[in-house]
Structures are given as structure tokens and as C-alpha cells.
Motif scaffolding. Structure first.
Motif, short mmCIF file in Angstrom:
data_model
loop_
_atom_site.label_atom_id
_atom_site.label_comp_id
_atom_site.label_asym_id
_atom_site.label_seq_id
_atom_site.Cartn_x
_atom_site.Cartn_y
_atom_site.Cartn_z
N PRO A 62 0.81 -1.24 0.00
CA PRO A 62 0.00 0.00 0.00
C PRO A 62 0.83 1.27 0.00
N ALA A 63 1.97 1.26 0.69
CA ALA A 63 2.80 2.47 0.70
C ALA A 63 3.31 2.80 -0.69
N ALA A 64 3.62 1.75 -1.49
CA ALA A 64 4.08 1.98 -2.87
C ALA A 64 2.98 2.56 -3.73
N CYS A 65 1.77 2.05 -3.55
CA CYS A 65 0.63 2.58 -4.33
C CYS A 65 0.39 4.04 -4.00
N HIS A 66 0.46 4.37 -2.72
CA HIS A 66 0.24 5.76 -2.31
C HIS A 66 1.34 6.66 -2.87
N LEU A 67 2.59 6.20 -2.82
CA LEU A 67 3.71 7.00 -3.33
C LEU A 67 3.59 7.18 -4.84
#
Length: 325
Positions: A62-67
């Protein structure tokens, strides 16, 4: 969080879109170890994992998607801006971006670089703090940076550009000749002292060292920048301690006078910083032009350029505090 570079974001986006380090390396023209190292550095910089590595490639967390949602459009907009800037010059590689503190860059650097337009180089200026400018220079967003301290970042080269002297100036018609010529009376003078927010420590240090007493800050006018301070001095009955290049024009025109020319004034070194010896010719030429021009950026030369005085010391600088103790 550690500093994150543009190349790390570009690599991350390629990995995110392709789901594979090898395919991202092929797209970017990098080796797989380089891509993996940049991705690892980015994860360390943001303080969390961005992908789970599995037999079928990488799975975005999820952190990658948000970034990716936030950084992707911004990086694309930045690259479009850069392409448009290069097109503006009419020739690739002929755009030069210089960064520095707003007052010094506006007063000294940009007038000097105006001549670069004749050689086909377009000039863009950005203002910022030392930390911001060094980050921009390291990331390739700025070609030359002017800083108030020598950076310690590997790969950057810094040379002394000029000494920033702090000058005590005032409007003579706002005070009696007796006050203007006597340091002790000047120190007790009830005229407000004008200072820039960023230079308050220098003003306090100067007042204590020169006059042997603390500055009465109830009588101080604090303004956001040195241009505002110069304007306040020109229009009102005040004294101020300001960088020499900011008061030179007003001194040359007789609007302000140097009140304490016999005292050794405090100074700060200012540096011109670049990314090393291997740089395009238009950047190297501009760097040399600034270093050459800076030889005439001392107070007396700047005042002479405004007043037209060429033979010996400028008259206005002969004013000494006869009773200085």
C-alpha cells in the motif's frame, strides 16, 4: 526521513509500473544492481518497505501505491517543464539554472548573468536556503548554487565568491552632525535600528563589539528582508547594519552614508558551488564569468559604479568616527 532524490523516484515508478527490476533496468538503461540499490535507498529514505519480493516478481505494498499516485503525476509535470524550458532556449543544453539567496542573487548575480543571453543561454533563477539549494544542485535541478557556507556533500565543489561585509549606515539628514561623527553618541541615539530578521544575531554582535553595550531592541525595526531594510533607511530617520552589496547603490547616490568606516566590520564568506570539473561549456563559462565579476563586488567598487567616482576612495567613505573608543 533521509533525503530522497529524483532518480530514486524515477526508478521506483518504473519498477512499480513493470513489476520487475530487470524490466525496469532495461527501460531506464541501468544495470539491475543499480536499480535494486536505488530502490533499497528509497525504502530506507521513506522508512518502510514498498514491495514484497516473490517468485513472480515484485508485489507493490500500500505504501508503494500511495507514493506512485502522488509522485507519478508530479514527476511527469516536472519532466514536461524541463523539456519545455530546454525548447525555450532553441538548443538543448543551453538552459542554465542558478540558485542563491534572494537579495544577493537579485542584486549582484542576475545583472551579471544578463549578458549570457547574448550567447544563447537562457537563465533561470531560484531562491532558497543553503540546504534547499544544495539538495537542488545534488539532484541536478540547479547548475550553480550560491551558499552562505561551504557544503560538505561529496562530489560538490565550492570556491569562495566574495566576502559579505556588514556595514553601519544611516541617513545623515535625520541626525545631527555631532551624533553622526561620535560613536558614543551614536550608540545612545534614540533613532530606531533597522535590521533584517535573518541578520539579528550579527546586529547584536556588532553593536556589542563596536559600542560596548547591548542594543536596545525596543528601538529596533525588524523587517523580513534586506531590501525592505534599505527602503526603510532611505525613507526614515534610522541606522542599520546591512550587507555591503545591499547598501552600495544608496551610498553611491548619497541617500545613505557609511557611519563607521574605521571599524573592522564582521564578514561572512559566500561560496559558488557546482557539481565538479566535468560540466557543459555554457555552465563552466558562466561560473568563470561570476568569479571574474565578483572581484568588483566589494563596497568601494560597487559605490564607484553608481556614483561615477573613479579616482581614489569614494568621498562618502571618508567619514570616520573621530571620537571612536
Amino acid at each position: 526521513m533521509s533525503r530522497v532524490g529524483i532518480e530514486q523516484i524515477r526508478t521506483f515508478l518504473a519498477v512499480y509500473q513493470l513489476g520487475s527490476i530487470s524490466r525496469a533496468a532495461d527501460r531506464l538503461g541501468l544495470s539491475q544492481p543499480t536499480v535494486n540499490a536505488q530502490l533499497t535507498a528509497l525504502e530506507k529514505g521513506v522508512g518502510r518497505a514498498l514491495f514484497v519480493r516473490g517468485p513472480r516478481g515484485l508485489k507493490a505494498l500500500p505504501a508503494a501505491c500511495h507514493l506512485a499516485e502522488g509522485a507519478g503525476p508530479r514527476l511527469e509535470a516536472l519532466e514536461q517543464f524541463i523539456r519545455g524550458s530546454i525548447a525555450f532556449t532553441g538548443a538543448p543544453g543551453m538552459l542554465l539554472t542558478v540558485g542563491g539567496p534572494a537579495d544577493l542573487t537579485t542584486t549582484l548575480v542576475l545583472p551579471t548573468l544578463a549578458g549570457c543571453r547574448e550567447s544563447g543561454t537562457a537563465i533561470r533563477a531560484v531562491f532558497g536556503t543553503d540546504e534547499q539549494l544544495i539538495d537542488l544542485l545534488t539532484d541536478g535541478c540547479v547548475d550553480l548554487a550560491i551558499t552562505m557556507r561551504r557544503p560538505s556533500v561529496p562530489g560538490l565543489r565550492a570556491v569562495a565568491l566574495l566576502e559579505e561585509e556588514f556595514i553601519l549606515v544611516g541617513k545623515l539628514d535625520s541626525m545631527s552632525a555631532e551624533v553622526a561623527d561620535d560613536a558614543n553618541l551614536l550608540a545612545r541615539n534614540t533613532l530606531p535600528a533597522v535590521a533584517c530578521e535573518a541578520d539579528l544575531s550579527m546586529v547584536r554582535r556588532y553593536w556589542t563589539a563596536v559600542f560596548g553595550r547591548a542594543l536596545d531592541e525596543d528601538l529596533m525595526m525588524v523587517v523580513p528582508d534586506t531590501r525592505s531594510a534599505v527602503e526603510a533607511l532611505r525613507r526614515g530617520g534610522s541606522v542599520g547594519i546591512l550587507p555591503h552589496y545591499m547598501v552600495a547603490e544608496a551610498v553611491g547616490r548619497g541617500e545613505l552614508a557609511v557611519l563607521c568606516s574605521t571599524v573592522k566590520l564582521p564578514s561572512n564568506p559566500i561560496f559558488l558551488v557546482d557539481r565538479g570539473e566535468h560540466m557543459p561549456a555554457h555552465i563552466a563559462g558562466t561560473r568563470d564569468q561570476l568569479l571574474m565579476a565578483a572581484k568588483a563586488w566589494d563596497l568601494e567598487s560597487l559605490v564607484s559604479a553608481v556614483s561615477g567616482v573613479r579616482d581614489g576612495r569614494v568621498d562618502i567613505l571618508r567619514r570616520d568616527l573621530r571620537h571612536f573608543q
